[in-house]
Design a protein around this motif. Sequence first.
Motif, PDB file in Angstrom:
ATOM      1  N   CYS A 134       5.457  33.071   5.455  1.00  0.00           N
ATOM      2  CA  CYS A 134       4.543  32.126   4.616  1.00  0.00           C
ATOM      3  C   CYS A 134       3.524  32.758   4.063  1.00  0.00           C
ATOM      4  O   CYS A 134       2.894  32.203   3.028  1.00  0.00           O
ATOM      5  CB  CYS A 134       3.995  31.101   5.817  1.00  0.00           C
ATOM      6  SG  CYS A 134       5.073  29.753   6.158  1.00  0.00           S
ATOM      7  N   ALA A 135       2.807  33.672   4.626  1.00  0.00           N
ATOM      8  CA  ALA A 135       1.850  34.792   4.188  1.00  0.00           C
ATOM      9  C   ALA A 135       2.287  35.342   2.806  1.00  0.00           C
ATOM     10  O   ALA A 135       1.544  35.090   1.750  1.00  0.00           O
ATOM     11  CB  ALA A 135       1.415  35.670   4.971  1.00  0.00           C
ATOM     12  N   ALA A 136       3.665  35.880   2.842  1.00  0.00           N
ATOM     13  CA  ALA A 136       4.264  36.348   1.547  1.00  0.00           C
ATOM     14  C   ALA A 136       4.156  35.266   0.321  1.00  0.00           C
ATOM     15  O   ALA A 136       4.093  35.610  -0.513  1.00  0.00           O
ATOM     16  CB  ALA A 136       5.527  36.943   1.894  1.00  0.00           C
ATOM     17  N   SER A 137       4.714  34.277   0.902  1.00  0.00           N
ATOM     18  CA  SER A 137       4.793  33.108   0.029  1.00  0.00           C
ATOM     19  C   SER A 137       3.476  32.507  -0.713  1.00  0.00           C
ATOM     20  O   SER A 137       3.462  32.206  -1.753  1.00  0.00           O
ATOM     21  CB  SER A 137       5.383  31.794   0.566  1.00  0.00           C
ATOM     22  OG  SER A 137       5.660  30.732  -0.244  1.00  0.00           O
ATOM     23  N   ALA A 138       2.414  32.670   0.057  1.00  0.00           N
ATOM     24  CA  ALA A 138       0.945  32.152  -0.326  1.00  0.00           C
ATOM     25  C   ALA A 138       0.646  33.255  -1.199  1.00  0.00           C
ATOM     26  O   ALA A 138       0.192  32.884  -2.467  1.00  0.00           O
ATOM     27  CB  ALA A 138      -0.024  32.299   0.754  1.00  0.00           C
ATOM     28  N   LEU A 139       0.877  34.646  -1.056  1.00  0.00           N
ATOM     29  CA  LEU A 139       0.587  35.544  -1.871  1.00  0.00           C
ATOM     30  C   LEU A 139       1.480  35.472  -3.354  1.00  0.00           C
ATOM     31  O   LEU A 139       0.715  35.664  -4.515  1.00  0.00           O
ATOM     32  CB  LEU A 139       0.826  36.917  -1.515  1.00  0.00           C
ATOM     33  CG  LEU A 139      -0.143  37.450  -0.259  1.00  0.00           C
ATOM     34  CD1 LEU A 139       0.206  38.769   0.189  1.00  0.00           C
ATOM     35  CD2 LEU A 139      -1.685  37.235  -0.955  1.00  0.00           C
ATOM     36  N   GLY A 140       2.645  35.052  -2.944  1.00  0.00           N
ATOM     37  CA  GLY A 140       3.471  34.954  -4.172  1.00  0.00           C
ATOM     38  C   GLY A 140       3.256  33.721  -4.988  1.00  0.00           C
ATOM     39  O   GLY A 140       3.769  33.678  -6.070  1.00  0.00           O
ATOM     40  N   SER A 141       2.405  32.995  -4.637  1.00  0.00           N
ATOM     41  CA  SER A 141       1.956  31.740  -5.577  1.00  0.00           C
ATOM     42  C   SER A 141       1.007  32.318  -6.340  1.00  0.00           C
ATOM     43  O   SER A 141       0.613  31.566  -7.377  1.00  0.00           O
ATOM     44  CB  SER A 141       1.222  30.545  -4.515  1.00  0.00           C
ATOM     45  OG  SER A 141       0.060  31.126  -3.956  1.00  0.00           O
TER      46      SER A 141
ATOM     47  N   MET B 228       3.061  43.678  -3.780  1.00  0.00           N
ATOM     48  CA  MET B 228       2.764  42.860  -4.937  1.00  0.00           C
ATOM     49  C   MET B 228       2.800  43.615  -6.103  1.00  0.00           C
ATOM     50  O   MET B 228       2.344  44.735  -6.093  1.00  0.00           O
ATOM     51  CB  MET B 228       1.793  41.898  -4.754  1.00  0.00           C
ATOM     52  CG  MET B 228       1.639  40.909  -3.507  1.00  0.00           C
ATOM     53  SD  MET B 228       2.956  40.007  -3.375  1.00  0.00           S
ATOM     54  CE  MET B 228       3.017  38.711  -4.904  1.00  0.00           C
ATOM     55  N   PRO B 229       3.174  43.203  -7.438  1.00  0.00           N
ATOM     56  CA  PRO B 229       3.165  44.114  -8.543  1.00  0.00           C
ATOM     57  C   PRO B 229       1.868  44.234  -9.059  1.00  0.00           C
ATOM     58  O   PRO B 229       0.899  43.321  -8.615  1.00  0.00           O
ATOM     59  CB  PRO B 229       4.125  43.296  -9.495  1.00  0.00           C
ATOM     60  CG  PRO B 229       4.054  41.671  -9.016  1.00  0.00           C
ATOM     61  CD  PRO B 229       3.807  41.725  -7.390  1.00  0.00           C
TER      62      PRO B 229
ATOM     63  N   GLY C 297       7.832  40.064  -5.708  1.00  0.00           N
ATOM     64  CA  GLY C 297       6.635  39.245  -6.113  1.00  0.00           C
ATOM     65  C   GLY C 297       6.361  39.038  -7.567  1.00  0.00           C
ATOM     66  O   GLY C 297       5.063  38.979  -8.146  1.00  0.00           O
ATOM     67  N   GLY C 298       7.291  39.292  -8.482  1.00  0.00           N
ATOM     68  CA  GLY C 298       7.070  39.240  -9.920  1.00  0.00           C
ATOM     69  C   GLY C 298       7.135  37.724 -10.588  1.00  0.00           C
ATOM     70  O   GLY C 298       6.535  37.541 -11.557  1.00  0.00           O
ATOM     71  N   TYR C 299       7.455  36.554  -9.385  1.00  0.00           N
ATOM     72  CA  TYR C 299       7.290  35.412 -10.128  1.00  0.00           C
ATOM     73  C   TYR C 299       6.372  34.453  -9.255  1.00  0.00           C
ATOM     74  O   TYR C 299       6.397  34.686  -7.913  1.00  0.00           O
ATOM     75  CB  TYR C 299       8.740  34.868 -10.159  1.00  0.00           C
ATOM     76  CG  TYR C 299       9.582  35.532 -11.081  1.00  0.00           C
ATOM     77  CD1 TYR C 299       9.672  35.311 -12.365  1.00  0.00           C
ATOM     78  CD2 TYR C 299      10.494  36.512 -10.554  1.00  0.00           C
ATOM     79  CE1 TYR C 299      10.676  35.974 -13.417  1.00  0.00           C
ATOM     80  CE2 TYR C 299      11.296  37.512 -11.339  1.00  0.00           C
ATOM     81  CZ  TYR C 299      11.376  36.950 -12.882  1.00  0.00           C
ATOM     82  OH  TYR C 299      11.977  37.818 -13.596  1.00  0.00           O
TER      83      TYR C 299
END
Length: 436
Positions: free
Chosen positions: A205-212, A253-254, A153-155
């Motif tokens: 998709c949830a992880a990707s949304a948070l990763g945004s 997440m970081p 989750g760093g980027y």
Amino acid sequence: MRDIVIIAIVLAAALIALRRPWIGVLLWTWLSLMSPHRYAYGFAYDAPVAAIAAGSTLLGFLLTRDRQSPFLASPPIWLLLLTIWITLSWSFGLDPSGDYAMWDKVMKINVMIFVTIALLRTRQHILAFAWVVAGSLALVGMKGGLFTVLSGGGYRVYGPPDSFVEENNAFGMALVMTIPLLRFLQLQLTPGWRRHALTVAMLLCAASALGSHSRGALLAIAAMTMLLWWRGQNRLKSGLVLAVVASSLVAFMPSHWTERMATIDNFQQDDSAVGRLDAWRNALGVAKDYPLGAGFSPNKQEFFNRYATGAQARAAHSIYFQILGNHGFIGLFLYLGLFFSTYGLAGRLRKQALAEPKAQWVAQLAAMCQVSLVGFFVGGAFLSLAYYDLAYDVMALVVVAHIWFKQQSWTTEPVYPRRWWSLPGLPTEPTTRKKT
């Protein structure tokens, strides 16, 4: 090789669309939401694939008799009024020639939405459209989710290049809206590996949304989660499951992600949030002085000097203030009427379809479209995505499902033979081999 595959798919589907224009609707939707040609590195990148899809679909639409009026429910009527008003606002706006490209883009989207509603008539059509809408973004979202997991989750995760949702915040909200549609599709599947696969897709998709790293996406997820929990039959069990999943994702997440999300409570100290407030004040001031709206160019520094105490000019960062500044109070009224009528129609459809055993899938679709719209209402409050296709596609799903239900189409549609390529969710029966 990638270019050849994309162009081959586009040309093949475009040819089929001449006789079956609803296939052209699927092609247009795939190109519009996923922008697969933007992932190519050669001639396909700038190829007029959207024009090919739209042209073949419109030609097929004119040739076919298998279509219906798109105005059999209230949301398309609201959309028609909004489309007319947007044209007036653009025509009498500040810079019609400079805004032509944006007006042209919006008109193409709206016209294709009307065509979509007119051509999608059967359960097969509706389910195929739902799979394309959800799958187009889910494929990109799953890729982003894997990236988020592998990078800790760093980027930040970004959307398809040169699309409405290329920017990380916009992509985060698009994925949030996609998750309920994936849940609807999951409910259409029999228990087995495919259901588990869609569970993985929703989690990624949830992880990707948070990763945004989008705060708006986080608020949208929270709002949708609350609605799902409230409607659940066992609120204690579902609440525990949702809490465990949410806490696991957030804990992954970081620290700098957590610090960014914490600024939601201290928005007065966040430059981005303060800039949004300035943009909203500017939009309100423009709407007061320009009753027809300023067109697509209200974010000029001269206006910010007048209405936002000289703040730096920027986009509205809100679907509501974007429409308000672009098209005035009447435009905002029509815009709200469009999506509130869609939400209300979905609510009525959900209750009515529950009473018909053969229309349970309609009730499930209506419920998940409502959840998706809640994500749009909340997340869109912080993003300039008023014209983004996905929200209009959700509206189209609600309308065509409503027409299908009102016409009692389950009494006339066939049961399809069961094949390995059968569309998931369709009622099928086993095929029998002829004896020789």
